[in-house]
Write a protein that holds these residues in place. Structure first.
Motif, short mmCIF file in Angstrom:
data_model
loop_
_atom_site.label_atom_id
_atom_site.label_comp_id
_atom_site.label_asym_id
_atom_site.label_seq_id
_atom_site.Cartn_x
_atom_site.Cartn_y
_atom_site.Cartn_z
N UNK A 179 58.24 62.45 -3.11
CA UNK A 179 58.19 61.01 -2.92
C UNK A 179 58.08 60.30 -4.26
N UNK A 180 58.86 59.25 -4.45
CA UNK A 180 58.65 58.32 -5.55
C UNK A 180 58.37 56.97 -4.90
N UNK A 181 57.22 56.41 -5.22
CA UNK A 181 56.83 55.19 -4.50
C UNK A 181 55.69 54.49 -5.22
N UNK A 182 55.48 53.24 -4.86
CA UNK A 182 54.27 52.54 -5.27
C UNK A 182 53.21 52.77 -4.21
N UNK A 183 52.04 53.25 -4.64
CA UNK A 183 50.88 53.38 -3.77
C UNK A 183 49.76 52.54 -4.34
N UNK A 203 52.92 52.06 -12.10
CA UNK A 203 53.13 51.31 -10.86
C UNK A 203 53.75 52.20 -9.79
N UNK A 204 54.74 53.03 -10.20
CA UNK A 204 55.29 54.03 -9.29
C UNK A 204 54.58 55.35 -9.54
N UNK A 205 54.57 56.19 -8.51
CA UNK A 205 53.98 57.53 -8.63
C UNK A 205 54.92 58.55 -8.01
N UNK A 206 54.85 59.75 -8.54
CA UNK A 206 55.58 60.88 -7.99
C UNK A 206 54.59 61.74 -7.22
#
Length: 213
Positions: free
Chosen positions: A144-148, A203-206
Motif C-alpha cells: 500500500x502507498x497511502x496517506x495515513x 505525508x505518504x507511507x509505504x
C-alpha cells in the motif's frame, strides 16, 4: 455486477476526476508510486494493481513484469489503456473494470497486490484487503502507498483541522495505519512487515503486508 449506492456515487466522482487526475496527482504521487511498484516487483513478476486508475504507475514496472489492473471507473481505465498503447507497455497484460471488494481472479494468483492511494477511499477497506489477500500467493505481499493520519500528537491535531481540505483531494487523515494493522492481526495469516514514510515529508507511507507461507 450491480452497483450499490456508494459504488455508483464513486463511479460518478471518478468520471469527473478522470480528465484532470494526472495533472493534479502525477508529480505529487510519483515517488510513493515508484516505491510501491519496486516493493511489489521484489515479490515476483505477477502483480495486481487494485485501483489502477489512469495508469500513472504502469510505466514504472520493469519489462519482465506481468501487470494486471482493475478499477471501478471505465473513464479512468480508458486513460490507462491509452498509456499502455501509446507507450508500448507490453508488460501490462490486462486492464478491466472491477470492484476491489469482489475481485474476479482465482485464489493465490499473484506474487503481489498493490493498492496506491485508494484504501482510505474504499467504503469497505477490510473487505478489499481480504480480497487482495485471497488472490495473493503465500509469501506474497499487499503493498500500500497511502496517506495515513498520525495516531496522536500535534501533527494529528493539525491534520484534524485540515481534514476538509485533505478530504477534498481524496485522502483521509481520520484513517490510521493501526486500522490495517488490526485487520492483519485478525486474519491470523497476514503480517505487517514494514511501514515507512515517503515523499513529501512523510505525508505518504509505504505499508507492506505479507501473507504467511
Amino acid at each position: 455486477m450491480t452497483d450499490g449506492p456508494t459504488t455508483a456515487l464513486m463511479r460518478k466522482a471518478y468520471a469527473r476526476w478522470a480528465p484532470i487526475y494526472d495533472l493534479v496527482y502525477d508529480r505529487l504521487t510519483e515517488p510513493a508510486a515508484r516505491a510501491a511498484v519496486n516493493a511489489a516487483v521484489a515479490c515476483g513478476p505477477k502483480v495486481l494493481e487494485a485501483g489502477v486508475g489512469t495508469g500513472l504507475s504502469l510505466g514504472y514496472y520493469p519489462s519482465h513484469a506481468e501487470v494486471y489492473g482493475v478499477d471501478l471507473s471505465k473513464d479512468m481505465l480508458r486513460r490507462a489503456q491509452d498509456k499502455v498503447e501509446k507507450r508500448g507497455l507490453t508488460h501490462v497484460k490486462s486492464l478491466q473494470v472491477g470492484d476491489v471488494t469482489r475481485l474476479d481472479f482465482p485464489d493465490e494468483t499473484f506474487d503481489a497486490v498493490t493498492a496506491q492511494f485508494i484504501i482510505t477511499l474504499v467504503p469497505e477497506p477490510e473487505t478489499a484487503l481480504s480480497e487482495c489477500a485471497r488472490v495473493l500467493k503465500p509469501g506474497g505481499e499487499i503493498v500500500l502507498a497511502n496517506h495515513f493520519g498520525q495516531p496522536s500528537g500535534p501533527i494529528a491535531a493539525m491534520e484534524a483541522m485540515a481534514s476538509p481540505v485533505v478530504k477534498a483531494i481524496g485522502w483521509s487523515s481520520a484513517f490510521k495505519a493501526s486500522r490495517i494493522e488490526e485487520w492483519a492481526r485478525r486474519t491470523g495469516r497476514m503480517e505487517v512487515v514494514e511501514l515507512k514514510p515517503l515523499f513529501p515529508g512523510g505525508f505518504f507511507k509505504l505499508m507492506r503486508i505479507r501473507k504467511r507461507a
